[in-house]
Design an enzyme around this catalytic site. Structure first.
Site, PDB file in Angstrom:
ATOM      1  N   LEU A   7      12.225  48.725   3.080  1.00 54.54           N
ATOM      2  CA  LEU A   7      13.306  48.777   2.098  1.00 54.54           C
ATOM      3  C   LEU A   7      13.148  47.655   1.081  1.00 54.54           C
ATOM      4  O   LEU A   7      12.987  46.495   1.453  1.00 54.54           O
ATOM      5  CB  LEU A   7      14.662  48.654   2.799  1.00 54.54           C
ATOM      6  CG  LEU A   7      15.013  49.802   3.759  1.00 54.54           C
ATOM      7  CD1 LEU A   7      16.249  49.444   4.568  1.00 54.54           C
ATOM      8  CD2 LEU A   7      15.237  51.094   2.990  1.00 54.54           C
ATOM      9  N   GLY A  10      16.105  48.909  -3.484  1.00 59.82           N
ATOM     10  CA  GLY A  10      16.241  49.832  -4.602  1.00 59.82           C
ATOM     11  C   GLY A  10      16.610  51.238  -4.169  1.00 59.82           C
ATOM     12  O   GLY A  10      16.768  51.525  -2.976  1.00 59.82           O
ATOM     13  N   LEU A  32      10.328  43.145   3.238  1.00 65.69           N
ATOM     14  CA  LEU A  32       9.191  42.238   3.185  1.00 65.69           C
ATOM     15  C   LEU A  32       9.388  41.189   2.098  1.00 65.69           C
ATOM     16  O   LEU A  32       9.566  41.529   0.930  1.00 65.69           O
ATOM     17  CB  LEU A  32       7.895  43.008   2.903  1.00 65.69           C
ATOM     18  CG  LEU A  32       7.482  44.095   3.892  1.00 65.69           C
ATOM     19  CD1 LEU A  32       6.135  44.682   3.470  1.00 65.69           C
ATOM     20  CD2 LEU A  32       7.397  43.545   5.305  1.00 65.69           C
ATOM     21  N   CYS A  92      -2.669  44.920  -1.815  1.00 66.22           N
ATOM     22  CA  CYS A  92      -1.455  44.659  -1.040  1.00 66.22           C
ATOM     23  C   CYS A  92      -1.170  45.759  -0.018  1.00 66.22           C
ATOM     24  O   CYS A  92      -0.787  45.472   1.119  1.00 66.22           O
ATOM     25  CB  CYS A  92      -0.263  44.518  -1.985  1.00 66.22           C
ATOM     26  SG  CYS A  92       1.324  44.296  -1.158  1.00 66.22           S
ATOM     27  N   GLY A 116       8.873  54.262   0.026  1.00 65.98           N
ATOM     28  CA  GLY A 116       9.289  55.092  -1.105  1.00 65.98           C
ATOM     29  C   GLY A 116       8.157  55.429  -2.048  1.00 65.98           C
ATOM     30  O   GLY A 116       8.397  55.796  -3.198  1.00 65.98           O
ATOM     31  N   CYS A 191       4.435  43.475  -8.979  1.00 61.41           N
ATOM     32  CA  CYS A 191       5.704  42.881  -8.557  1.00 61.41           C
ATOM     33  C   CYS A 191       5.846  41.414  -8.936  1.00 61.41           C
ATOM     34  O   CYS A 191       6.943  40.944  -9.216  1.00 61.41           O
ATOM     35  CB  CYS A 191       5.898  43.065  -7.053  1.00 61.41           C
ATOM     36  SG  CYS A 191       4.746  42.107  -6.016  1.00 61.41           S
TER      37      CYS A 191
END
EC number: 2.8.1.13
Length: 342
Positions: A7, A10, A32, A92, A116, A191
């Protein structure tokens, strides 16, 4: 089935968890901590907790910031220093989300891990493959090319058969509180890049170091603002004396802080090589679709695997190949594997 759900705080990941809960699965939420300010982490964790409370599932927070910095962030900086154009998301995914996080999920007794991501999993002859998402405009399979088949078998992508435009209405209908959540606008796909990758690099290396621009004959024809500010195919931000038509970056010499530029046709190539990361030994040489950039149209090419190197030959000129980018091989919409362009 017991499934761990990553999660982010978002809408997409929250709705992924909701859809799995509706299917009757036992869920564990995982947030994370990879790379963000503590202020951002606090907000995202708060959002993830609200989703978990709504669904009646526990939430665990895993701090992988040190691992992320050494394995992903530092590699990103190093690649640009070497004149490459890296793909941190592709690094990643196998190391963090489907590496360390998956290992933790398995220790919790989970059989699978869900995210997601816009992608799908398809089993062919008892082997699990990544399949492109139904929504081709949002497909993220490109970033999952380095995953092993044994790992893919443990993945669930609830959004893979949905269209991005439908997710928010579905999510707000199912989980109305999502419309009230605070969030930060993310300006980049990466990110940890808040404004531009240049601003990120400036924190660690000397980016604005002027150098010379050369043509393909090795003649000095202009200047640039620092080689790390350019990628293959860029046509602005450097000077070319007496230029009557556009010039493009066709090469980067990091050691000399030099750019090599040429005309658009000089960007064309009929072949490329990549260091193999995930094509298996039983890969059969032949014609496949390839992607050498994330937002590129799949291109037909002859692909062969020799001594750990993926070799690609194009029938038509192929433009803008950058070292460090991922080369991904598809058979129709099934991802077979890929490597890093050299």
């Amino acid at each position: 089935m017991k499934i761990a759900v990553l999660l982010s705080g978002g809408v997409d990941s929250s709705y992924s968890a909701y859809s799995l809960k509706e299917q009757g699965h036992e869920l564990v939420g995982i947030y994370l901590k990879l790379h963000a300010s503590e202020k951002k982490h606090d907000l995202y964790i708060k959002n993830a907790q609200k989703a978990c409370e709504f669904l009646g599932i526990p939430l665990e927070v895993l701090d992988f910031q040190k691992d992320f910095k050494s394995a992903v962030y530092d590699e990103f900086i190093n690649a640009y220093e070497e004149g490459q154009t890296p793909n941190p998301c592709a690094l990643c995914n196998p190391l963090m989300k489907f590496g360390l996080a998956l290992d933790h999920a398995l220790k919790l007794g989970c059989e699978k891990i869900a995210t997601g991501h816009y992608a799908r999993v398809k089993e062919i002859d008892k082997v699990s493959y990544i399949q492109e998402a139904l929504d081709k405009t949002k497909d993220q399979s490109y970033f999952l090319y380095a995953l092993e088949h044994e790992v893919i078998a443990k993945l669930v992508f609830p959004l893979g058969d949905l269209l991005k435009k439908d997710i928010k209405p579905l999510a707000l209908n199912a989980m109305p509180f999502l419309g009230t959540l605070e969030t930060y606008k993310e300006s980049q796909e990466i990110c940890f890049v808040e404004k531009s990758y240049i601003d990120t690099l400036k924190k660690h290396v000397e980016v604005e170091k002027e150098g010379v621009v050369k043509n393909l004959q090795g003649e000095v024809i202009g200047t640039h603002k620092g080689y790390m500010q350019y990628t293959i195919g860029k046509r602005k931000g450097f000077s070319v004396k007496g230029a009557l038509e556009p010039h493009f970056v066709v090469g980067i010499d990091a050691k000399k802080n030099e750019l090599i530029v040429g005309k658009k046709e000089d960007l064309a190539t009929h072949s490329l090589k990549a260091k193999n990361k995930s094509l298996t030994k039983d890969f059969k040489d032949g014609e496949y679709f390839i992607k050498a950039r994330y937002r590129s149209v799949p291109t037909k090419a002859f692909v062969s695997l020799k001594d750990g190197m993926i070799e690609v030959e194009f029938k038509e000129p192929f433009y803008g190949v950058a070292k460090g980018q991922a080369l991904v091989v598809y058979k129709d919409d099934i991802l077979l594997g890929g490597g890093v362009i050299v």
